[in-house]
Design an enzyme around this catalytic site. Structure first.
Site, PDB file in Angstrom:
ATOM      1  N   HIS A  17       4.852   5.319   1.074  1.00 32.65           N
ATOM      2  CA  HIS A  17       3.991   4.848   2.172  1.00 32.65           C
ATOM      3  C   HIS A  17       3.154   6.009   2.725  1.00 32.65           C
ATOM      4  O   HIS A  17       1.957   5.863   2.963  1.00 32.65           O
ATOM      5  CB  HIS A  17       4.831   4.286   3.334  1.00 32.65           C
ATOM      6  CG  HIS A  17       5.639   3.071   3.007  1.00 32.65           C
ATOM      7  ND1 HIS A  17       6.979   2.968   3.291  1.00 32.65           N
ATOM      8  CD2 HIS A  17       5.296   1.883   2.433  1.00 32.65           C
ATOM      9  CE1 HIS A  17       7.431   1.781   2.929  1.00 32.65           C
ATOM     10  NE2 HIS A  17       6.432   1.102   2.383  1.00 32.65           N
ATOM     11  N   LYS A  41      13.385 -11.864   9.406  1.00 31.65           N
ATOM     12  CA  LYS A  41      14.141 -10.880   8.614  1.00 31.65           C
ATOM     13  C   LYS A  41      15.103 -10.128   9.503  1.00 31.65           C
ATOM     14  O   LYS A  41      14.837  -9.927  10.683  1.00 31.65           O
ATOM     15  CB  LYS A  41      13.172  -9.863   7.998  1.00 31.65           C
ATOM     16  CG  LYS A  41      12.583 -10.291   6.665  1.00 31.65           C
ATOM     17  CD  LYS A  41      11.912  -9.082   6.012  1.00 31.65           C
ATOM     18  CE  LYS A  41      11.126  -9.463   4.767  1.00 31.65           C
ATOM     19  NZ  LYS A  41      10.338  -8.323   4.281  1.00 31.65           N
ATOM     20  N   ARG A  90       2.220  -0.798  -6.487  1.00 36.10           N
ATOM     21  CA  ARG A  90       3.027  -0.067  -7.457  1.00 36.10           C
ATOM     22  C   ARG A  90       2.897  -0.646  -8.854  1.00 36.10           C
ATOM     23  O   ARG A  90       2.875   0.062  -9.837  1.00 36.10           O
ATOM     24  CB  ARG A  90       4.505  -0.074  -7.044  1.00 36.10           C
ATOM     25  CG  ARG A  90       4.828   0.920  -5.960  1.00 36.10           C
ATOM     26  CD  ARG A  90       6.094   0.570  -5.256  1.00 36.10           C
ATOM     27  NE  ARG A  90       5.937  -0.715  -4.564  1.00 36.10           N
ATOM     28  CZ  ARG A  90       6.800  -1.202  -3.706  1.00 36.10           C
ATOM     29  NH1 ARG A  90       7.906  -0.551  -3.458  1.00 36.10           N
ATOM     30  NH2 ARG A  90       6.569  -2.345  -3.104  1.00 36.10           N
ATOM     31  N   SER A 128      11.435   0.598   0.051  1.00 31.67           N
ATOM     32  CA  SER A 128      12.345   0.679   1.201  1.00 31.67           C
ATOM     33  C   SER A 128      13.710   0.106   0.837  1.00 31.67           C
ATOM     34  O   SER A 128      14.749   0.652   1.222  1.00 31.67           O
ATOM     35  CB  SER A 128      11.775  -0.090   2.390  1.00 31.67           C
ATOM     36  OG  SER A 128      10.558   0.481   2.789  1.00 31.67           O
TER      37      SER A 128
HETATM   38  P1  ADP Z   1       6.395  -5.374   3.021  1.00 29.17           P
HETATM   39  O1  ADP Z   1       5.101  -5.443   3.791  1.00 29.17           O
HETATM   40  O2  ADP Z   1       6.417  -6.301   1.837  1.00 29.17           O
HETATM   41  O3  ADP Z   1       7.648  -5.433   3.841  1.00 29.17           O
HETATM   42  P2  ADP Z   1       6.648  -2.504   2.761  1.00 29.17           P
HETATM   43  O4  ADP Z   1       6.824  -2.330   4.201  1.00 29.17           O
HETATM   44  O5  ADP Z   1       7.734  -1.970   1.894  1.00 29.17           O
HETATM   45  O6  ADP Z   1       6.358  -3.952   2.313  1.00 29.17           O
HETATM   46  O7  ADP Z   1       5.308  -1.776   2.274  1.00 29.17           O
HETATM   47  C1  ADP Z   1       4.099  -1.853   2.961  1.00 29.17           C
HETATM   48  C2  ADP Z   1       2.973  -1.605   1.986  1.00 29.17           C
HETATM   49  O8  ADP Z   1       3.187  -0.384   1.265  1.00 29.17           O
HETATM   50  C3  ADP Z   1       2.811  -2.677   0.925  1.00 29.17           C
HETATM   51  O9  ADP Z   1       1.430  -2.829   0.691  1.00 29.17           O
HETATM   52  C4  ADP Z   1       3.503  -2.098  -0.289  1.00 29.17           C
HETATM   53  O10 ADP Z   1       2.990  -2.620  -1.499  1.00 29.17           O
HETATM   54  C5  ADP Z   1       3.160  -0.620  -0.133  1.00 29.17           C
HETATM   55  N1  ADP Z   1       4.138   0.247  -0.769  1.00 29.17           N
HETATM   56  C6  ADP Z   1       5.477   0.202  -0.664  1.00 29.17           C
HETATM   57  N2  ADP Z   1       6.058   1.191  -1.381  1.00 29.17           N
HETATM   58  C7  ADP Z   1       5.038   1.876  -1.989  1.00 29.17           C
HETATM   59  C8  ADP Z   1       4.977   2.991  -2.892  1.00 29.17           C
HETATM   60  N3  ADP Z   1       6.090   3.597  -3.337  1.00 29.17           N
HETATM   61  N4  ADP Z   1       3.765   3.408  -3.289  1.00 29.17           N
HETATM   62  C9  ADP Z   1       2.649   2.783  -2.854  1.00 29.17           C
HETATM   63  N5  ADP Z   1       2.640   1.729  -2.023  1.00 29.17           N
HETATM   64  C10 ADP Z   1       3.811   1.278  -1.583  1.00 29.17           C
END
Ligand code: ADP
Length: 164
Positions: A17, A41, A90, A128
């Site tokens: 992130h 959630k 990803r 995460s």
């Molecule tokens: P969500 O919104 O599905 O709960 P997250 O909070 O994990 O997802 O992630 C927020 C954003 O960051 C999403 O657009 C996700 O695709 C992106 N993201 C998560 N992990 C990575 C990573 N390792 N590299 C690049 N982008 C990521």
């Protein structure tokens, strides 16, 4: 002035992130990291905890602000005067998940652009949920999350043991 929003659950924020925030911060005048408060959630970290960790982990990026929101992302973007939504990708699964959501936003709010940034190779495998699992089973997460997250997750897992 172009304001972009990076939305997500960030439960917890990972280095994947952070890489997206750093790159977005070079493309836009201001980047708002919006922590989505999803009442359906049960997260490991509360919204307040996630916001606090994100603030620490992004303190080195001057044009990044951290905030939280509930409800529709398009409404939140309008409220913040943001016309860009940035998400990280990803793999094809991320794309299949994100694309219909981007289409919904485009239909509701044609003034908002959805931008996808591809992950850095180093963080391709970082999510995460994987971090939560690794931490629970004693795996090394040092190079995958900001230091404050590593400390907080170990502290949290000590206090909330998993059922066996
Ligand atoms: P969500 O919104 O599905 O709960 P997250 O909070 O994990 O997802 O992630 C927020 C954003 O960051 C999403 O657009 C996700 O695709 C992106 N993201 C998560 N992990 C990575 C990573 N390792 N590299 C690049 N982008 C990521």
């Amino acid at each position: 002035m172009t304001i972009a929003i990076c939305p997500g659950s960030f439960d917890p924020v990972t280095n994947g992130h952070i890489d997206i925030f750093e790159r977005a911060s070079k493309m836009f005048d201001e980047v708002i990291v919006g922590v989505f408060n999803n009442i359906n959630k049960k997260p490991l970290f509360t919204v307040e905890e996630r916001v606090a960790l994100l603030k620490q982990a992004t303190a080195h990026i001057p044009n990044v602000k951290v905030d939280c929101f509930a409800g529709l992302l398009a409404d939140y973007a309008h409220q913040k005067n943001a016309h860009v939504i940035v998400r990280g990708l990803r793999d094809a699964n991320d794309f299949l998940y994100e694309f219909p959501r981007a289409m919904l936003i485009k239909n509701m709010a044609p003034d908002i652009e959805n931008i996808f940034l591809t992950t850095d190779n180093k963080y391709y495998h970082v999510s995460s949920s994987a971090i939560r699992e690794l931490a629970q089973f004693g795996g090394n997460i040092t190079h995958l999350v900001p230091h404050c997250v590593e400390l907080a997750i170990h502290e949290k897992i000590k206090r909330v043991p998993t059922s066996k």
